[in-house]
Design a protein around this motif. Sequence first.
Motif, short mmCIF file in Angstrom:
data_model
loop_
_atom_site.label_atom_id
_atom_site.label_comp_id
_atom_site.label_asym_id
_atom_site.label_seq_id
_atom_site.Cartn_x
_atom_site.Cartn_y
_atom_site.Cartn_z
N ARG A 63 0.83 -1.21 0.00
CA ARG A 63 0.00 0.00 0.00
C ARG A 63 0.86 1.25 0.00
O ARG A 63 0.60 2.20 -0.76
CB ARG A 63 -0.92 -0.01 1.23
N THR A 64 1.89 1.26 0.82
CA THR A 64 2.75 2.43 0.93
C THR A 64 3.47 2.70 -0.38
O THR A 64 3.50 3.84 -0.87
CB THR A 64 3.78 2.23 2.06
N LEU A 65 4.02 1.65 -0.96
CA LEU A 65 4.74 1.80 -2.22
C LEU A 65 3.79 2.33 -3.30
O LEU A 65 4.13 3.22 -4.07
CB LEU A 65 5.30 0.44 -2.64
N GLY A 66 2.60 1.76 -3.33
CA GLY A 66 1.61 2.20 -4.31
C GLY A 66 1.27 3.67 -4.16
O GLY A 66 1.16 4.40 -5.15
N GLU B 252 1.96 6.81 -6.67
CA GLU B 252 0.89 7.69 -7.13
C GLU B 252 1.20 9.14 -6.84
O GLU B 252 0.79 10.03 -7.57
CB GLU B 252 -0.43 7.31 -6.44
N ASP B 253 1.93 9.36 -5.76
CA ASP B 253 2.29 10.72 -5.39
C ASP B 253 3.45 11.23 -6.24
O ASP B 253 3.91 12.35 -6.08
CB ASP B 253 2.71 10.77 -3.91
N GLY B 254 3.92 10.35 -7.13
CA GLY B 254 5.01 10.76 -8.01
C GLY B 254 6.37 10.79 -7.36
O GLY B 254 7.31 11.38 -7.89
N ARG B 255 6.51 10.12 -6.21
CA ARG B 255 7.81 10.15 -5.55
C ARG B 255 8.68 8.96 -5.93
O ARG B 255 9.86 8.93 -5.62
CB ARG B 255 7.62 10.17 -4.03
N LEU B 256 8.10 7.97 -6.59
CA LEU B 256 8.88 6.79 -6.97
C LEU B 256 8.79 6.50 -8.47
O LEU B 256 7.79 6.82 -9.11
CB LEU B 256 8.37 5.56 -6.23
#
Lengths: 137, 137
Positions: B49-52, B56-60
């Motif tokens: 969930r965190t990675l997703g 989505e927040d564009g940080r990864l």
Amino acid sequence: MSEPRRRTTRQRLAVDAVLRSTSDFLSAQQVHLRLREAGEGIGLATVYRTLGQMFEDGRLDMIRGIDGEAKYRFCTTDRHHHHLVCRECGSAVEVDLPGTETWMSSIGGDYGYTDVSHTIELFGRCGPCTTRAGGDG
Amino acid sequence: MSEPRRRTTRQRLAVDAVLRSTSDFLSAQQVHLRLREAGEGIGLATVYRTLGQMFEDGRLDMIRGIDGEAKYRFCTTDRHHHHLVCRECGSAVEVDLPGTETWMSSIGGDYGYTDVSHTIELFGRCGPCTTRAGGDG
DNA sequence: CTCTCTGCAAAACATTTGCAGTCGG
DNA sequence: CCGACTGCAAATGTTTTGCAGAGAG
């Protein structure tokens, strides 16, 4: 070492036929569904195995859909090439990206990498789907 | 419409730290394993969930490994770019492919496709792994 | 006859989701 | 206090594998 001989079975011919009947990329699940609809008795596992073998034999192209599932299609040429796939209807065209092979390899070399291969996939909306979709996605 | 507020929890900070500690792409499973090894109590689902969310927040950045699993890494730049990933050790470098964006779009246009995006992934063997592997693959 | 192929179902995997309790702001 | 976040386990969906029987060569 020597690869096992491949037998000509009805199932194998059926998978072959389905792939030949379209120019789109199909997943194992899709091939299986079409075969079932056509009244061909065939197991899902057999479809997976057959597709995997055909790919290993270099007779199929394989790409990964956006969700990561493998999709296959008959190779039209024996040269390395890439695909432009419609995000909506799944139709695909083979595209030639002249100079890409050399370019990619040289880039790898710049970073000290060897044995460089690449995966290039183009996703878009084909003409018909663009018209159909209009200005709003 | 407005995205939900994100809270600062220990788990979230831990995932953040793991990603910051490396320049390689890691799958959710790998992140989870490292956290466990580090003694951080965290559930696999939470990592997913965190990675997703971070993605989505564009940080990864997210790429698909050869087997189709999602792998993440911190974005180093906010520009669109690609990656050269070592097939053996997983280390990766960001590569800039000048002119690619324009080129890909124009190719799509040649075939009547619109809204063209692309996925380019380079896989190779990095310097250290090349030396280590020797002449036999 | 021999050995590959097949079907089915269980296994293996990656990822998602439901829910009740926890804790950040 | 409110509700986003968490853990766990069950649910999903894809692909692989084990095994006994069938069929190609």
